[in-house]
Write a protein that holds these residues in place. Structure first.
Motif, PDB file in Angstrom:
ATOM      1  N   VAL A  15       0.831  -1.203   0.000  1.00 38.59           N
ATOM      2  CA  VAL A  15       0.000   0.000   0.000  1.00 38.59           C
ATOM      3  C   VAL A  15       0.868   1.256   0.000  1.00 38.59           C
ATOM      4  O   VAL A  15       0.585   2.225  -0.701  1.00 38.59           O
ATOM      5  CB  VAL A  15      -0.944  -0.001   1.226  1.00 38.59           C
ATOM      6  CG1 VAL A  15      -1.732   1.308   1.310  1.00 38.59           C
ATOM      7  CG2 VAL A  15      -1.886  -1.192   1.169  1.00 38.59           C
ATOM      8  N   ALA A  16       1.965   1.221   0.788  1.00 45.19           N
ATOM      9  CA  ALA A  16       2.808   2.410   0.928  1.00 45.19           C
ATOM     10  C   ALA A  16       3.705   2.644  -0.286  1.00 45.19           C
ATOM     11  O   ALA A  16       3.953   3.785  -0.675  1.00 45.19           O
ATOM     12  CB  ALA A  16       3.664   2.286   2.187  1.00 45.19           C
ATOM     13  N   ALA A  17       4.209   1.556  -0.877  1.00 46.07           N
ATOM     14  CA  ALA A  17       5.150   1.690  -2.003  1.00 46.07           C
ATOM     15  C   ALA A  17       4.879   0.597  -3.035  1.00 46.07           C
ATOM     16  O   ALA A  17       5.654  -0.342  -3.187  1.00 46.07           O
ATOM     17  CB  ALA A  17       6.591   1.599  -1.494  1.00 46.07           C
ATOM     18  N   PRO A  18       3.766   0.703  -3.758  1.00 43.75           N
ATOM     19  CA  PRO A  18       3.409  -0.358  -4.712  1.00 43.75           C
ATOM     20  C   PRO A  18       4.427  -0.540  -5.833  1.00 43.75           C
ATOM     21  O   PRO A  18       4.623  -1.665  -6.318  1.00 43.75           O
ATOM     22  CB  PRO A  18       2.049   0.116  -5.268  1.00 43.75           C
ATOM     23  CG  PRO A  18       2.016   1.592  -5.007  1.00 43.75           C
ATOM     24  CD  PRO A  18       2.782   1.799  -3.740  1.00 43.75           C
ATOM     25  N   GLY A  19       5.099   0.513  -6.237  1.00 42.50           N
ATOM     26  CA  GLY A  19       6.066   0.393  -7.316  1.00 42.50           C
ATOM     27  C   GLY A  19       7.246  -0.491  -6.973  1.00 42.50           C
ATOM     28  O   GLY A  19       7.802  -1.157  -7.856  1.00 42.50           O
ATOM     29  N   GLN A  20       7.634  -0.513  -5.702  1.00 41.73           N
ATOM     30  CA  GLN A  20       8.758  -1.349  -5.285  1.00 41.73           C
ATOM     31  C   GLN A  20       8.322  -2.759  -4.874  1.00 41.73           C
ATOM     32  O   GLN A  20       9.038  -3.728  -5.113  1.00 41.73           O
ATOM     33  CB  GLN A  20       9.500  -0.702  -4.103  1.00 41.73           C
ATOM     34  CG  GLN A  20      10.356   0.500  -4.442  1.00 41.73           C
ATOM     35  CD  GLN A  20       9.534   1.754  -4.611  1.00 41.73           C
ATOM     36  OE1 GLN A  20       8.476   1.900  -3.996  1.00 41.73           O
ATOM     37  NE2 GLN A  20      10.002   2.679  -5.453  1.00 41.73           N
ATOM     38  N   ILE A  21       7.171  -2.880  -4.242  1.00 34.49           N
ATOM     39  CA  ILE A  21       6.773  -4.151  -3.646  1.00 34.49           C
ATOM     40  C   ILE A  21       6.023  -5.051  -4.630  1.00 34.49           C
ATOM     41  O   ILE A  21       6.192  -6.273  -4.607  1.00 34.49           O
ATOM     42  CB  ILE A  21       5.906  -3.907  -2.396  1.00 34.49           C
ATOM     43  CG1 ILE A  21       6.660  -3.021  -1.409  1.00 34.49           C
ATOM     44  CG2 ILE A  21       5.530  -5.227  -1.733  1.00 34.49           C
ATOM     45  CD1 ILE A  21       8.003  -3.575  -0.974  1.00 34.49           C
ATOM     46  N   SER A  45      20.000  -1.679   2.862  1.00 31.12           N
ATOM     47  CA  SER A  45      19.672  -0.486   3.660  1.00 31.12           C
ATOM     48  C   SER A  45      19.408   0.738   2.794  1.00 31.12           C
ATOM     49  O   SER A  45      18.838   1.716   3.271  1.00 31.12           O
ATOM     50  CB  SER A  45      20.810  -0.192   4.636  1.00 31.12           C
ATOM     51  OG  SER A  45      20.991  -1.266   5.542  1.00 31.12           O
ATOM     52  N   ALA A  46      19.824   0.692   1.518  1.00 32.89           N
ATOM     53  CA  ALA A  46      19.620   1.832   0.625  1.00 32.89           C
ATOM     54  C   ALA A  46      18.218   1.868   0.032  1.00 32.89           C
ATOM     55  O   ALA A  46      17.857   2.826  -0.649  1.00 32.89           O
ATOM     56  CB  ALA A  46      20.641   1.786  -0.515  1.00 32.89           C
ATOM     57  N   ALA A  47      17.410   0.827   0.298  1.00 34.12           N
ATOM     58  CA  ALA A  47      16.069   0.766  -0.279  1.00 34.12           C
ATOM     59  C   ALA A  47      15.186   1.865   0.285  1.00 34.12           C
ATOM     60  O   ALA A  47      15.170   2.093   1.497  1.00 34.12           O
ATOM     61  CB  ALA A  47      15.444  -0.598  -0.006  1.00 34.12           C
ATOM     62  N   PRO A  48      14.431   2.564  -0.560  1.00 39.25           N
ATOM     63  CA  PRO A  48      13.548   3.620  -0.060  1.00 39.25           C
ATOM     64  C   PRO A  48      12.367   3.075   0.730  1.00 39.25           C
ATOM     65  O   PRO A  48      11.872   3.709   1.648  1.00 39.25           O
ATOM     66  CB  PRO A  48      13.076   4.316  -1.344  1.00 39.25           C
ATOM     67  CG  PRO A  48      13.207   3.270  -2.404  1.00 39.25           C
ATOM     68  CD  PRO A  48      14.382   2.441  -2.025  1.00 39.25           C
ATOM     69  N   ALA A  49      11.884   1.913   0.372  1.00 36.49           N
ATOM     70  CA  ALA A  49      10.797   1.269   1.105  1.00 36.49           C
ATOM     71  C   ALA A  49      11.378   0.128   1.939  1.00 36.49           C
ATOM     72  O   ALA A  49      12.561  -0.219   1.825  1.00 36.49           O
ATOM     73  CB  ALA A  49       9.745   0.739   0.134  1.00 36.49           C
ATOM     74  N   ASP A  50      10.550  -0.461   2.806  1.00 37.13           N
ATOM     75  CA  ASP A  50      11.017  -1.566   3.634  1.00 37.13           C
ATOM     76  C   ASP A  50      10.996  -2.852   2.820  1.00 37.13           C
ATOM     77  O   ASP A  50      10.223  -3.774   3.084  1.00 37.13           O
ATOM     78  CB  ASP A  50      10.140  -1.689   4.878  1.00 37.13           C
ATOM     79  CG  ASP A  50      10.726  -2.660   5.899  1.00 37.13           C
ATOM     80  OD1 ASP A  50      11.856  -3.141   5.675  1.00 37.13           O
ATOM     81  OD2 ASP A  50      10.057  -2.945   6.904  1.00 37.13           O
ATOM     82  N   VAL A  51      11.857  -2.883   1.807  1.00 40.79           N
ATOM     83  CA  VAL A  51      11.921  -4.048   0.930  1.00 40.79           C
ATOM     84  C   VAL A  51      12.375  -5.275   1.709  1.00 40.79           C
ATOM     85  O   VAL A  51      11.842  -6.379   1.546  1.00 40.79           O
ATOM     86  CB  VAL A  51      12.860  -3.773  -0.260  1.00 40.79           C
ATOM     87  CG1 VAL A  51      13.062  -5.037  -1.087  1.00 40.79           C
ATOM     88  CG2 VAL A  51      12.301  -2.664  -1.127  1.00 40.79           C
ATOM     89  N   ALA A  52      13.376  -5.103   2.585  1.00 42.96           N
ATOM     90  CA  ALA A  52      13.866  -6.225   3.383  1.00 42.96           C
ATOM     91  C   ALA A  52      12.760  -6.777   4.274  1.00 42.96           C
ATOM     92  O   ALA A  52      12.617  -7.993   4.425  1.00 42.96           O
ATOM     93  CB  ALA A  52      15.052  -5.786   4.233  1.00 42.96           C
ATOM     94  N   GLY A  53      11.967  -5.892   4.865  1.00 48.76           N
ATOM     95  CA  GLY A  53      10.866  -6.341   5.703  1.00 48.76           C
ATOM     96  C   GLY A  53       9.821  -7.105   4.921  1.00 48.76           C
ATOM     97  O   GLY A  53       9.245  -8.088   5.405  1.00 48.76           O
ATOM     98  N   ALA A  54       9.556  -6.657   3.688  1.00 44.00           N
ATOM     99  CA  ALA A  54       8.587  -7.355   2.837  1.00 44.00           C
ATOM    100  C   ALA A  54       9.061  -8.758   2.490  1.00 44.00           C
ATOM    101  O   ALA A  54       8.299  -9.731   2.555  1.00 44.00           O
ATOM    102  CB  ALA A  54       8.328  -6.544   1.566  1.00 44.00           C
ATOM    103  N   VAL A  55      10.338  -8.875   2.117  1.00 48.06           N
ATOM    104  CA  VAL A  55      10.895 -10.190   1.808  1.00 48.06           C
ATOM    105  C   VAL A  55      10.893 -11.066   3.059  1.00 48.06           C
ATOM    106  O   VAL A  55      10.589 -12.263   2.997  1.00 48.06           O
ATOM    107  CB  VAL A  55      12.319 -10.050   1.241  1.00 48.06           C
ATOM    108  CG1 VAL A  55      12.947 -11.422   1.017  1.00 48.06           C
ATOM    109  CG2 VAL A  55      12.301  -9.266  -0.062  1.00 48.06           C
TER     110      VAL A  55
END
Length: 387
Positions: free
Chosen positions: A147-153, A315-325
């Motif tokens: 919801v917060a960063a659909p383009g990345q997730i 850590s350079a990801a703008p969204a919480d990509v690591a958390g999503a994975v």
């Protein structure tokens, strides 16, 4: 001789695959847990390096000494616990103290059998429900981040779904690879990734607080034992391998304590990933499958060299990509623990209470929800059990 040589080479490949699958499947969980516990990016990189090296050394030492496929791993449920508990009273130094105490408790389990029996006496539905409640919050992260960063997730979720269909065993590693591509694309637009790439350790003096001991050290010990060491022992026994319990607990406990000062949270016997080195697919000769485990140990050491660069990159990801994975990686743990908690003939009420309290994330007297969930679940079990 030629057949034996081919089988040994296959065992080496199986070990490398086990290390790659184990590392990439839960790397994001460990990183998310360390950051949530109060570690800076440099301290989180140090913790990932420490826990990777200690589990590599423990794998090499135990497998070579006993000629058994004894694969070690970091505590994935323990990392999920860190992520949901957050910063404890005393901050990162208090978390270091909790890691150290957890290592000492694991060592004590090898020396004092009654401590292991005490962990074994925790009702299985309660232990499984506590684990389910712990990982639930992380499993919600992909939804929130979508919801917060659909383009990345969204691209990461698409890769995950496709991988589940065509290569289920490699679903999370492929999802992690997709996350790296997303991060790289964002980094190019922002001028690249900046930060340390060379592995290094950052030592932190431990600080001991009652809140960290009860709210982090004790739950970390329980989920590591109940969620990793006990099922890992059972899986090995199912394939005819008897774990040298005393030596395994002393080694992993000492490794946990040694890595704690550099930020490593806990190591233990591998559970699911151990199946990659203990079946006939690793080696046709059961007496030679230990070579697959030692191959995994050496592969872990190579991956340790990349841990700091990976931490900097993620850590350079703008969204919480690591958390999503991490959330996607823990969906399997969530489903299995919920199944174990609710499929029991008796004790469902205690399991439900445990799950609700653990998932609530409440903190009382600066002690996190995992401790209160365990306390509430055991109390409910004792009250509702007739025998």
């Amino acid at each position: 001789m030629e057949h034996a040589s081919h089988a040994d080479r296959h065992a080496i490949v199986a070990g490398v695959v086990a290390a790659l699958v184990g590392f990439t499947s839960s790397f994001a969980v460990v990183l998310a847990g360390l950051r949530a516990a109060g570690a800076s990016p440099a301290q989180a990189a140090s913790g990932l390096l420490a826990v990777t090296v200690t589990m590599a050394v423990a794998t090499l030492v135990l497998s070579h000494r006993f000629r058994l496929p004894l694969l070690m791993a970091w505590s994935t449920p323990g990392a999920a616990l860190l992520a949901t508990t957050g910063t404890v009273d005393g901050g990162w130094p208090a978390a270091i103290g909790a890691f150290l105490i957890c290592g000492l408790l694991i060592m004590a389990t090898g020396v004092w059998p009654r401590l292991g029996a005490l962990i074994g006496s925790i009702p299985t539905p309660v232990a499984q429900a506590m684990l389910a409640g712990i990982v639930l919050q992380l499993c919600l992260t992909p939804v929130r981040e979508l919801v917060a960063a659909p383009g990345q997730i969204a691209p990461i979720l698409v890769v995950w779904l496709i991988a589940l269909r065509v290569a289920r065993k490699w679903a999370i590693p492929l999802t992690f690879a997709a996350a790296l591509v997303v991060i790289a694309a964002d980094a190019v637009g922002d001028g690249g990734v900046h930060g340390p790439l060379v592995p290094h350790l950052e030592w932190t003096a431990p600080h001991f607080t009652s809140a960290a001991i009860l709210g982090l050290a004790l739950p970390l010990y329980v989920v590591t034992m109940a969620g990793q060491n006990v099922p890992g022992t059972a899986i090995l026994a199912g394939y005819g391998y008897r774990v040298p319990w005393r030596s395994a607990m002393l080694t992993t406990g000492a490794g946990t304590a040694a890595g704690a000062l550099a930020g490593g949270h806990a190591i233990n016997l591998a559970a699911i990933s151990s199946t990659l080195v203990i079946t006939s697919q690793a080696h046709p000769d059961p007496g030679r499958r230990w070579t697959a485990a030692t191959s995994a140990g050496w592969a872990y050491l190579v991956l340790a060299l990349l841990s700091t660069a990976l931490t900097t990159f993620v850590s350079a990801a703008p969204a919480d990509v690591a958390g999503a994975v991490a959330g996607l990686a823990l969906l399997g743990a969530l489903t299995s623990s919920l199944s174990g908690a609710m499929n029991a003939d008796h004790g469902r009420e205690a399991a439900a209470v445990t799950f609700v309290v653990a998932a609530s994330g409440v903190s009382f007297f600066s002690i996190g929800a995992a401790f209160w969930a365990l306390l509430a679940g055991v109390a409910t079990h004792l009250v509702t059990t007739r025998d």
